[in-house]
Design a protein around this motif. Structure first.
Motif, mmCIF file in Angstrom:
data_model
loop_
_atom_site.group_PDB
_atom_site.id
_atom_site.type_symbol
_atom_site.label_atom_id
_atom_site.label_comp_id
_atom_site.label_asym_id
_atom_site.label_seq_id
_atom_site.Cartn_x
_atom_site.Cartn_y
_atom_site.Cartn_z
ATOM 1 N N GLY A 66 29.608 -36.829 -54.949
ATOM 2 C CA GLY A 66 30.689 -36.996 -53.992
ATOM 3 C C GLY A 66 31.940 -36.328 -54.504
ATOM 4 O O GLY A 66 31.912 -35.553 -55.467
ATOM 5 N N ASN A 67 33.053 -36.641 -53.874
ATOM 6 C CA ASN A 67 34.308 -36.022 -54.277
ATOM 7 C C ASN A 67 34.684 -36.343 -55.721
ATOM 8 O O ASN A 67 35.264 -35.536 -56.434
ATOM 9 N N ARG A 68 34.346 -37.575 -56.150
ATOM 10 C CA ARG A 68 34.736 -37.996 -57.497
ATOM 11 C C ARG A 68 33.532 -38.392 -58.347
ATOM 12 O O ARG A 68 33.677 -39.019 -59.384
ATOM 13 N N SER A 69 32.359 -38.016 -57.928
ATOM 14 C CA SER A 69 31.153 -38.451 -58.629
ATOM 15 C C SER A 69 30.144 -37.313 -58.695
ATOM 16 O O SER A 69 30.016 -36.524 -57.754
ATOM 17 N N SER A 70 29.437 -37.226 -59.840
ATOM 18 C CA SER A 70 28.409 -36.212 -59.990
ATOM 19 C C SER A 70 27.052 -36.690 -59.510
ATOM 20 O O SER A 70 26.094 -35.920 -59.467
ATOM 21 N N GLY A 71 26.947 -37.974 -59.158
ATOM 22 C CA GLY A 71 25.697 -38.521 -58.686
ATOM 23 C C GLY A 71 24.821 -39.017 -59.821
ATOM 24 O O GLY A 71 24.851 -38.505 -60.935
ATOM 25 N N THR A 72 24.044 -40.058 -59.538
ATOM 26 C CA THR A 72 23.119 -40.629 -60.523
ATOM 27 C C THR A 72 21.734 -40.686 -59.898
ATOM 28 O O THR A 72 21.502 -41.459 -58.967
ATOM 29 N N PRO A 73 20.796 -39.897 -60.389
ATOM 30 C CA PRO A 73 19.471 -39.879 -59.765
ATOM 31 C C PRO A 73 18.578 -41.010 -60.268
ATOM 32 O O PRO A 73 18.817 -41.603 -61.318
ATOM 33 N N ILE A 74 17.547 -41.313 -59.486
ATOM 34 C CA ILE A 74 16.416 -42.061 -60.010
ATOM 35 C C ILE A 74 15.757 -41.156 -61.039
ATOM 36 O O ILE A 74 15.329 -40.048 -60.719
ATOM 37 N N SER A 75 15.669 -41.605 -62.283
ATOM 38 C CA SER A 75 15.289 -40.728 -63.377
ATOM 39 C C SER A 75 13.963 -41.163 -63.997
ATOM 40 O O SER A 75 13.763 -42.343 -64.304
ATOM 41 N N GLN A 76 13.072 -40.204 -64.197
ATOM 42 C CA GLN A 76 11.795 -40.479 -64.856
ATOM 43 C C GLN A 76 11.507 -39.394 -65.895
ATOM 44 O O GLN A 76 11.463 -38.212 -65.582
ATOM 45 N N SER A 77 11.307 -39.838 -67.146
ATOM 46 C CA SER A 77 10.931 -38.917 -68.215
ATOM 47 C C SER A 77 9.753 -39.476 -68.998
ATOM 48 O O SER A 77 9.563 -39.148 -70.163
ATOM 49 N N ALA A 78 8.988 -40.343 -68.361
ATOM 50 C CA ALA A 78 7.927 -41.095 -69.027
ATOM 51 C C ALA A 78 6.592 -40.348 -68.996
ATOM 52 O O ALA A 78 6.418 -39.336 -68.306
ATOM 53 N N THR A 79 5.640 -40.909 -69.747
ATOM 54 C CA THR A 79 4.278 -40.380 -69.786
ATOM 55 C C THR A 79 3.310 -41.423 -69.227
ATOM 56 O O THR A 79 3.390 -42.603 -69.582
ATOM 57 N N TYR A 80 2.435 -41.004 -68.322
ATOM 58 C CA TYR A 80 1.426 -41.888 -67.725
ATOM 59 C C TYR A 80 2.059 -43.164 -67.158
ATOM 60 O O TYR A 80 1.565 -44.268 -67.361
ATOM 61 N N SER A 81 3.147 -43.019 -66.441
ATOM 62 C CA SER A 81 3.889 -44.173 -65.922
ATOM 63 C C SER A 81 4.073 -44.061 -64.420
ATOM 64 O O SER A 81 3.960 -42.979 -63.833
ATOM 65 N N VAL A 82 4.390 -45.209 -63.797
ATOM 66 C CA VAL A 82 4.589 -45.262 -62.349
ATOM 67 C C VAL A 82 5.870 -46.015 -62.051
ATOM 68 O O VAL A 82 6.117 -47.104 -62.583
ATOM 69 N N LEU A 83 6.697 -45.449 -61.182
ATOM 70 C CA LEU A 83 7.934 -46.074 -60.717
ATOM 71 C C LEU A 83 7.909 -46.109 -59.197
ATOM 72 O O LEU A 83 7.783 -45.071 -58.547
ATOM 73 N N GLY A 84 8.006 -47.310 -58.631
ATOM 74 C CA GLY A 84 7.975 -47.460 -57.180
ATOM 75 C C GLY A 84 9.208 -48.159 -56.651
ATOM 76 O O GLY A 84 9.645 -49.166 -57.221
ATOM 77 N N ILE A 85 9.770 -47.647 -55.559
ATOM 78 C CA ILE A 85 10.947 -48.240 -54.923
ATOM 79 C C ILE A 85 10.675 -48.352 -53.431
ATOM 80 O O ILE A 85 10.379 -47.347 -52.766
#
Length: 335
Positions: A66-85
């Protein structure tokens, strides 16, 4: 309007900019509604998966610049892992980061009342779950830092106005849970674990107006639990330092206070408070001590019932019961 995306084009674009370096990993998203926000980054992930399902409006999985923010992503750097939202409703917010190996993390949000979830998972072979159903202005967070085989679960339903659940784990083979239903107006539950094979739980139902529960464990094979039902202006705290300690606290009433501390090994403490204006402090230092405290009386603002119990040594036993009226005082020191 429905839009089904694999984020392939976005992933290619991000990869060209040098922001994504995932190996045999997958991102799947589904958006149905309007004004949804989604920001995902896979960096250094290996054979891992991110699944995001958004239905409704104004839900956010990660934040965008945004105007004052660089943004924060959902981040994954794992091995053999699952992230669900999974977000179904409106104005839900999730922030998540997953690292480590063979981890599983899930966030489920249903309803339209400004629910927020924050999840930070690292280590290996751990599981984290956040469930939020039809809450208003409610937040939950789980942090699993290092260690392996940890389990953390928060469950919130039909809560209203500043109800929060938090779990923090370091070490291995720990289990923690916070369950909150039908609470209102500043109610909090927290479990913090450092060590191995600890179990900590908080259960809160139908509480309102400044109620808190805090379980803190530092050591191994400790068991701590706090239950609060129908309380107001009350606080319960269990601190365990050492190994194989057990603490169980329960509150039902108004203006109740329980502070239980165990420093040593193989200690047992039980605290039950009902009625009103009851206060308790219980300290165990040493090994294999046993204390049981029950307060069921109805005190008053100027004449509260109070128990102060200290056990310093080994193999001591104390049983304290207060019932009836107000202004009762019990002070016990065993050493």
């Amino acid at each position: 309007m429905q839009a089904r995306k694999s984020l392939l084009s976005i992933a290619v674009l991000v990869a060209l900019s040098g922001a994504a370096m995932a190996d045999s990993s997958t991102v799947n998203t589904y958006q149905d509604g309007s004004s949804q926000i989604l920001n995902v980054e896979q960096r250094g992930a290996t054979q891992s998966t991110v699944n995001i399902d958004q239905r409704g409006s104004r839900n956010s999985a990660g934040t965008v610049a945004g105007n004052r923010s660089s943004g924060t992503p959902i981040s994954q750097s794992a091995t053999y892992s699952v992230l669900g939202i999974n977000q179904n409703g409106s104005s839900n917010f999730t922030e998540a980061s997953q690292a480590g190996k063979d981890n599983s993390a899930t966030v489920n949000q249903t309803g339209s009342g400004n629910q927020s979830a924050r999840l930070d998972q690292s280590g290996g072979y751990s599981t984290a779950t956040i469930n939020q159903d039809y809450n208003t202005r409610t937040g939950a967070s789980i942090t699993q830092g290092g260690g392996n085989n940890n389990t953390a679960n928060t469950s919130q339903s039909a809560n209203n106005t500043f109800v929060s659940a938090a779990i923090s784990q370091s070490g291995s083979y720990n289990s923690a849970g916070v369950s909150q239903q039908n609470n209102n107006n500043v109610v909090s539950g927290k479990v913090s674990q450092s060590g191995n094979s600890n179990t900590g739980t908080v259960a809160q139902q139908y509480n309102q107006n400044l109620v808190s529960a805090n379980v803190q464990q530092n050591g191994n094979n400790n068991m701590g639990s706090i239950g609060q039902a129908g309380t107001s202006f009350s606080a319960a705290s269990a601190l365990q330092r050492g190994d194989y300690n057990t603490a169980s606290l329960y509150q039902n009433g108004n203006v109740l206070s329980a502070d239980v501390q165990q420093r040593g090994n193989n200690n047992f403490a039980s605290s039950t408070q009902t009625g009103s204006f009851n206060e308790e402090t219980l300290l165990q230092t040493g090994n294999s001590n046993r204390a049981v405290v029950s307060q069921t009386g109805s005190g008053s603002y100027l004449a509260a019932n109070s128990v102060g119990l200290t056990q310093s040594g080994n193999n001591m036993v104390a049983n304290v019961t207060q019932t009836g009226g107000s202004g009762n005082v019990a002070a016990i020191y065993q050493h």
